[in-house]
Design a protein around this motif. Sequence first.
Motif, mmCIF file in Angstrom:
data_model
loop_
_atom_site.group_PDB
_atom_site.id
_atom_site.type_symbol
_atom_site.label_atom_id
_atom_site.label_comp_id
_atom_site.label_asym_id
_atom_site.label_seq_id
_atom_site.Cartn_x
_atom_site.Cartn_y
_atom_site.Cartn_z
ATOM 1 N N ALA A 105 14.872 -0.979 2.874
ATOM 2 C CA ALA A 105 15.396 0.072 1.995
ATOM 3 C C ALA A 105 14.260 0.674 1.178
ATOM 4 O O ALA A 105 13.404 -0.042 0.652
ATOM 5 C CB ALA A 105 16.454 -0.518 1.074
ATOM 6 N N GLY A 106 14.233 1.991 1.088
ATOM 7 C CA GLY A 106 13.213 2.670 0.319
ATOM 8 C C GLY A 106 11.949 2.980 1.089
ATOM 9 O O GLY A 106 11.050 3.653 0.574
ATOM 10 N N TRP A 107 11.864 2.515 2.341
ATOM 11 C CA TRP A 107 10.673 2.786 3.153
ATOM 12 C C TRP A 107 10.566 4.270 3.443
ATOM 13 O O TRP A 107 11.557 4.933 3.742
ATOM 14 C CB TRP A 107 10.743 2.003 4.454
ATOM 15 C CG TRP A 107 9.502 2.112 5.302
ATOM 16 C CD1 TRP A 107 8.394 1.316 5.247
ATOM 17 C CD2 TRP A 107 9.254 3.073 6.344
ATOM 18 N NE1 TRP A 107 7.470 1.715 6.175
ATOM 19 C CE2 TRP A 107 7.976 2.802 6.865
ATOM 20 C CE3 TRP A 107 9.981 4.139 6.866
ATOM 21 C CZ2 TRP A 107 7.407 3.543 7.894
ATOM 22 C CZ3 TRP A 107 9.423 4.893 7.877
ATOM 23 C CH2 TRP A 107 8.160 4.593 8.382
ATOM 24 N N MET A 108 9.347 4.813 3.348
ATOM 25 C CA MET A 108 9.129 6.245 3.582
ATOM 26 C C MET A 108 8.051 6.456 4.638
ATOM 27 O O MET A 108 7.050 5.733 4.677
ATOM 28 C CB MET A 108 8.711 6.944 2.285
ATOM 29 C CG MET A 108 9.779 6.965 1.207
ATOM 30 S SD MET A 108 9.228 7.852 -0.273
ATOM 31 C CE MET A 108 8.926 9.495 0.403
ATOM 32 N N ASP A 149 5.386 8.295 5.082
ATOM 33 C CA ASP A 149 4.388 9.182 4.489
ATOM 34 C C ASP A 149 3.011 9.000 5.113
ATOM 35 O O ASP A 149 2.039 9.621 4.683
ATOM 36 C CB ASP A 149 4.314 8.954 2.978
ATOM 37 C CG ASP A 149 4.009 7.503 2.619
ATOM 38 O OD1 ASP A 149 3.699 6.714 3.533
ATOM 39 O OD2 ASP A 149 4.077 7.166 1.419
ATOM 40 N N ASP A 188 2.681 -1.810 4.598
ATOM 41 C CA ASP A 188 3.473 -3.015 4.347
ATOM 42 C C ASP A 188 3.686 -3.791 5.646
ATOM 43 O O ASP A 188 3.287 -3.351 6.730
ATOM 44 C CB ASP A 188 4.818 -2.642 3.725
ATOM 45 C CG ASP A 188 5.644 -1.772 4.651
ATOM 46 O OD1 ASP A 188 6.792 -2.132 4.913
ATOM 47 O OD2 ASP A 188 5.132 -0.737 5.146
ATOM 48 N N ASN A 239 1.953 4.017 4.340
ATOM 49 C CA ASN A 239 2.492 2.661 4.214
ATOM 50 C C ASN A 239 1.622 1.648 4.943
ATOM 51 O O ASN A 239 1.166 1.885 6.072
ATOM 52 C CB ASN A 239 3.915 2.597 4.780
ATOM 53 C CG ASN A 239 4.956 2.979 3.744
ATOM 54 O OD1 ASN A 239 4.902 2.518 2.622
ATOM 55 N ND2 ASN A 239 5.883 3.840 4.124
#
Length: 275
Positions: free
Chosen positions: A116-119, A121, A126, A124
């Motif tokens: 949740a909240g991953w974008m 762009d 992560d 990232n």
Amino acid sequence: MRLLDARTLHFKEIDDPRKIPKYAILSHTWTDKEVIYPDLISSPQLAHQRSEFAKIKFTAQQALDDGLDYIWVDTCNIDKSSSAELSETVNSMFMLYKKAEVCYVYLADVTEPPPAGWMDDGQNDDAWTKTFANTRWFTRGWTLQELIAPRNVVFYTSDWRCIGTKRELCQTIARNMGISSTILLGVDFRRTLVAERMNWAAKRTTTRVEDQAYCLLGLFDINMPLLYGEGERAFLRLQHEIIKKTNDRSIFLWTAVEKSHTSFRNLFAHSPAEF
């Protein structure tokens, strides 16, 4: 063309290319135990019970959910016992993916959708992004055209949860694969330099040496016979065919992987890895 009916899971032969119905297509990495064409011809009931059939079954069900009646899956829609059919299919593979209404990409080694909240762009770094970017699918030669050719690509996890579309993930893919996001979104890749297209395949591998060339036929709009057993000569033949169609001299912008002061090298690369 041979399609698989998504409802009956029976094959349908289409002889007239003008009458090909809309279809979905699957992109995946092969295992040692795939359901292949002879399995569905000789023992369809047994084939349907095998765990490997799950990919085909999901593709069929997802196609029906998307309003499509037919599917194409490389493991079972090609009769590899026919060298003529195999050669024709490989030479037209790019167009098979391009003409599909949707391409479902099954990532067997990605177990979770993005958190949740991953974008997307392109920045990232992560754990999930690393897992996605390092999935085996992005390392294979054949899947390069399967990424670029279709307009609509949807990625799925190992348990068939939706990860996102090519459009939704294009910045992350572009950053990690070295392919421009504009190319991923449909800009005509044929305007790019030959060396750039070769570079897209530089870190990708194939099981057969010859497939390093054959998997790139569509990216260079080349047709040539398949001669398994010729080894690196297949990639040499590909380059010869490319220079017949273009005066793009970037094809010579390669660097030898194995340095030697004694062995002679001609003007052509041994593999995409040298780009």
